[in-house]
Enzyme design. Structure first.
Site, PDB file in Angstrom:
ATOM      1  CD  GLU A   1      36.476  37.023  45.283  1.00 49.65           C
ATOM      2  OE1 GLU A   1      35.035  36.137  45.800  1.00 49.65           O
ATOM      3  OE2 GLU A   1      36.455  37.758  44.725  1.00 49.65           O
TER       4      GLU A   1
ATOM      5  CG  HIS B   1      38.750  33.358  44.927  1.00 54.52           C
ATOM      6  ND1 HIS B   1      39.797  34.586  44.548  1.00 54.52           N
ATOM      7  CD2 HIS B   1      37.703  33.647  43.567  1.00 54.52           C
ATOM      8  CE1 HIS B   1      39.603  35.025  43.748  1.00 54.52           C
ATOM      9  NE2 HIS B   1      38.348  34.731  43.158  1.00 54.52           N
TER      10      HIS B   1
ATOM     11  CG  HIS C   1      33.620  33.087  41.740  1.00 57.11           C
ATOM     12  ND1 HIS C   1      32.724  34.095  42.527  1.00 57.11           N
ATOM     13  CD2 HIS C   1      34.539  33.038  41.186  1.00 57.11           C
ATOM     14  CE1 HIS C   1      34.362  34.717  42.986  1.00 57.11           C
ATOM     15  NE2 HIS C   1      35.498  34.462  42.048  1.00 57.11           N
TER      16      HIS C   1
HETATM   17  N1  LIG Z   1      32.643  44.328  44.998  1.00 58.37           N
HETATM   18  C1  LIG Z   1      33.228  43.091  44.546  1.00 58.37           C
HETATM   19  N2  LIG Z   1      34.322  43.130  43.076  1.00 58.37           N
HETATM   20  C2  LIG Z   1      34.864  42.237  42.740  1.00 58.37           C
HETATM   21  C3  LIG Z   1      34.967  41.098  43.245  1.00 58.37           C
HETATM   22  C4  LIG Z   1      34.178  41.019  44.105  1.00 58.37           C
HETATM   23  O1  LIG Z   1      33.671  39.995  45.010  1.00 58.37           O
HETATM   24  N3  LIG Z   1      32.785  41.718  44.339  1.00 58.37           N
HETATM   25  N4  LIG Z   1      35.171  39.812  42.790  1.00 58.37           N
HETATM   26  C5  LIG Z   1      36.482  39.769  41.940  1.00 58.37           C
HETATM   27  C6  LIG Z   1      36.839  38.839  41.510  1.00 58.37           C
HETATM   28  O2  LIG Z   1      36.240  37.831  41.644  1.00 58.37           O
HETATM   29  C7  LIG Z   1      38.301  38.605  42.502  1.00 58.37           C
HETATM   30  O3  LIG Z   1      38.169  39.139  43.818  1.00 58.37           O
HETATM   31  C8  LIG Z   1      39.506  39.993  42.183  1.00 58.37           C
HETATM   32  O4  LIG Z   1      40.882  39.330  42.076  1.00 58.37           O
HETATM   33  P1  LIG Z   1      42.264  40.740  42.231  1.00 58.37           P
HETATM   34  O5  LIG Z   1      41.726  42.240  40.973  1.00 58.37           O
HETATM   35  O6  LIG Z   1      42.815  39.147  40.896  1.00 58.37           O
HETATM   36  O7  LIG Z   1      42.045  40.311  43.608  1.00 58.37           O
HETATM   37  P2  LIG Z   1      44.042  39.695  44.461  1.00 58.37           P
HETATM   38  O8  LIG Z   1      43.848  40.665  45.253  1.00 58.37           O
HETATM   39  O9  LIG Z   1      44.296  38.864  44.124  1.00 58.37           O
HETATM   40  O10 LIG Z   1      44.786  41.256  43.353  1.00 58.37           O
HETATM   41  P3  LIG Z   1      45.262  42.744  42.726  1.00 58.37           P
HETATM   42  O11 LIG Z   1      46.374  42.533  42.454  1.00 58.37           O
HETATM   43  O12 LIG Z   1      45.394  42.952  44.549  1.00 58.37           O
HETATM   44  O13 LIG Z   1      43.676  43.684  42.745  1.00 58.37           O
HETATM   45  C9  LIG Z   1      36.408  41.468  41.229  1.00 58.37           C
HETATM   46  N5  LIG Z   1      35.740  42.431  41.606  1.00 58.37           N
END
Ligand SMILES: Nc1nc2c(c(=O)[nH]1)N=C([C@H](O)[C@H](O)COP(=O)(O)OP(=O)(O)OP(=O)(O)O)CN2
Length: 137
Positions: free
Chosen positions: A125, A42, A15
């Site tokens: 996700e 994802h 996505h």
């Molecule tokens: N409210 C939302 N915020 C975010 C979404 C969402 O769907 N709803 N999506 C994203 C990104 O697509 C993704 O999920 C972010 O991934 P990431 O920040 O890398 O998260 P991880 O858990 O993989 O890694 P961390 O290191 O723990 O951050 C962003 N925001």
């Protein structure tokens, strides 16, 4: 006696989070790396919960085999190995955030869950980012 039964499933999808009408600068500011124009993937983990009265004859709240088949047919076949923005009509004009994906999944499953049962969808996700939706009632 009321109980909740649950079924886990998963799908892999690509996505991109962006709004067509926003500038590149604004999309980047709001969505950051999730706005990568080349898309990203994802491994979504889905948990579908159904709550209702226990049927004393079958010992079931709902047949979990039936729930598993339903999730495969309505969700996995539509979302797995797909680009949500490009391949899934529900996201043609809807940002495929985890929240919106959970609502779409709930809306796709709801017609097939018995009316007297409650439905809740939990969507991971990433291992640390997850949302849940149980409708508006
Ligand atoms: N409210 C939302 N915020 C975010 C979404 C969402 O769907 N709803 N999506 C994203 C990104 O697509 C993704 O999920 C972010 O991934 P990431 O920040 O890398 O998260 P991880 O858990 O993989 O890694 P961390 O290191 O723990 O951050 C962003 N925001």
């Amino acid at each position: 006696m009321k109980l909740r039964v649950s079924r886990k499933a998963h799908f892999n999808s690509a996505h991109r989070l962006f709004r067509k009408e926003w500038s590149d600068e604004k999309n980047q500011r709001i969505f950051g790396k999730c706005n990568n124009p080349n898309y990203h993937g994802h491994n979504y983990e889905l948990i579908v919960h159904v709550t209702g009265e226990l049927d004393l004859e079958t010992g079931f709240v709902m047949d979990l085999k039936e729930l598993s088949d339903l999730i495969k047919r309505e969700i996995e076949e539509t979302f797995d190995h797909k680009n949500l923005n490009l391949d899934v009509p529900e996201f043609a004009d809807l940002i495929p955030s985890a929240e919106n994906i959970a609502v779409v999944i709930w809306q796709k499953l709801r017609p097939f869950i018995p009316q007297d049962k409650a439905l809740e969808v939990e969507l991971y996700e990433t291992a640390r980012n997850f949302v849940s939706y149980k409708g508006e009632n």
